[in-house]
Design an enzyme around this catalytic site. Structure first.
Site, PDB file in Angstrom:
ATOM      1  N   LYS A 116      50.976  36.126  39.138  1.00  0.00           N
ATOM      2  CA  LYS A 116      50.156  37.013  39.931  1.00  0.00           C
ATOM      3  C   LYS A 116      49.422  36.217  41.052  1.00  0.00           C
ATOM      4  CE  LYS A 116      49.107  40.660  36.508  1.00  0.00           C
ATOM      5  NZ  LYS A 116      48.086  41.352  35.658  1.00  0.00           N
ATOM      6  N   GLY A 129      34.475  38.792  28.722  1.00  0.00           N
ATOM      7  CA  GLY A 129      35.783  38.205  29.002  1.00  0.00           C
ATOM      8  C   GLY A 129      35.900  37.344  30.320  1.00  0.00           C
ATOM      9  N   SER A 130      36.746  36.611  30.381  1.00  0.00           N
ATOM     10  CA  SER A 130      36.693  35.820  31.925  1.00  0.00           C
ATOM     11  C   SER A 130      38.079  35.672  32.340  1.00  0.00           C
ATOM     12  CB  SER A 130      35.763  34.808  31.561  1.00  0.00           C
ATOM     13  OG  SER A 130      36.529  33.578  30.934  1.00  0.00           O
ATOM     14  N   GLY A 131      39.008  36.330  31.856  1.00  0.00           N
ATOM     15  CA  GLY A 131      40.530  35.961  32.424  1.00  0.00           C
ATOM     16  C   GLY A 131      40.859  36.970  33.431  1.00  0.00           C
ATOM     17  N   GLY A 132      42.268  36.931  33.781  1.00  0.00           N
ATOM     18  CA  GLY A 132      42.464  37.762  35.071  1.00  0.00           C
ATOM     19  C   GLY A 132      42.237  39.233  34.987  1.00  0.00           C
ATOM     20  N   MET A 133      42.452  40.021  33.824  1.00  0.00           N
ATOM     21  CA  MET A 133      41.794  41.286  33.698  1.00  0.00           C
ATOM     22  C   MET A 133      40.495  41.486  33.802  1.00  0.00           C
ATOM     23  SD  MET A 133      43.379  44.100  33.629  1.00  0.00           S
ATOM     24  CE  MET A 133      42.858  45.890  33.786  1.00  0.00           C
ATOM     25  N   ASP A 148      45.994  46.999  38.869  1.00  0.00           N
ATOM     26  CA  ASP A 148      45.044  47.052  37.663  1.00  0.00           C
ATOM     27  C   ASP A 148      43.550  47.175  37.879  1.00  0.00           C
ATOM     28  OD1 ASP A 148      46.720  46.166  35.850  1.00  0.00           O
ATOM     29  OD2 ASP A 148      46.484  43.986  36.253  1.00  0.00           O
TER      30      ASP A 148
END
Length: 271
Positions: free
Chosen positions: A58, A117-121, A94
């Protein structure tokens, strides 16, 4: 087509069922690659209309395209490429789906939120919150570097663990509740769920996580990951074809792609 490190079939089934229902001369196939520049060059050279991009491509795909739309620029991540006569344009559906579902469910931007959370999503959801006007929020992430960076970039607070008190809007963007070893885990303690007004879980499988089941049982407004995954795929379909399918056609495509449990969860959320 779809480029992914681990290609799946759900997106292909959804898109191809819509092409069939609407009698469109398209076909959607999933691929992986070890040569991303060559794959994107093939999209351009062969006149492939569009391409979905999944992890781990991405961010890596950005230098290979010609332009990014605001949805992709907001998070510096591309999950959809549209080929307009050889010009490759990057989008992020997204982000679009997260903004859309918050608006559709009437969540007031004045609502304070707590996001795990701290990821891409998580980045897509946090950017969607900021751009939807949410100003009071906390990102909870054990990884201080990633969590603090995400929170500060978008103007929110960071903390490593859950506070003693929750927030009216609780958002899970972690694997807690996902099919697998964490399937029985609650993303937030029951006391926080008792006190919240809106429960938003980005986990799509299962479509009803323990967090959402607990929130629904308490009469809270529920937003599911199933809604997000379907909305982002529908936005891709619209970008590729210029056609927005009807609700009946979308349900038929969701049944073909994800089965009755997801279709029923979407109906419950819409109701």
């Amino acid at each position: 087509m779809s480029l992914s490190g681990r290609p799946g079939n759900a997106g292909s089934r959804l898109h191809n069922r819509l092409y069939e229902l609407l009698e469109l001369d398209y076909i959607y196939k999933s691929f992986s690659t070890t040569d991303l520049p060559a794959a994107i060059g093939g999209v351009r050279a062969l006149g492939i209309r569009g391409c979905a991009i999944s992890m781990p491509f991405k961010e890596a795909v950005i230098p290979l395209i010609d332009r990014m739309e605001p949805s992709a620029r907001a998070i510096e991540s591309v999950n959809t490429i549209v080929n307009d006569d050889g010009v490759l344009i990057g989008h992020n559906t997204d982000y679009i789906a997260a903004r859309t579902v918050l608006a559709q469910r009437g969540v007031d931007p004045a609502t304070p939120f707590l996001l795990r959370g701290s990821g891409g999503m998580a980045r897509a959801v946090v950017a969607a919150l900021r751009d939807s006007g949410f100003t009071d929020g906390t990102v909870v992430a054990r990884n201080e570097e990633a969590g603090r960076r995400l929170a500060e970039e978008y103007g929110y607070r960071w903390r490593a663990d859950l506070p003693g008190q929750g927030a009216p809007l609780l958002i899970n963007v972690t694997p807690l509740g996902m099919e697998g070893p964490d399937s029985a885990a609650l993303a937030f303690p029951e006391a926080m769920i008792d006190a919240c007004a809106v429960a938003f879980d980005v986990v799509a499988l299962p479509p009803e996580t323990p967090f959402l089941k607990a929130a629904r049982a308490r009469g809270k407004t529920v937003i599911s990951g199933a809604e997000v995954i379907v909305l982002q795929a529908i936005e891709q379909f619209v970008l590729y074809t210029g056609i927005r399918p009807s609700a009946a056609d979308m349900r038929e495509a969701v049944l073909a792609a994800h089965g009755p449990a997801t279709a029923d969860a979407l109906a419950l959320s819409a109701g």
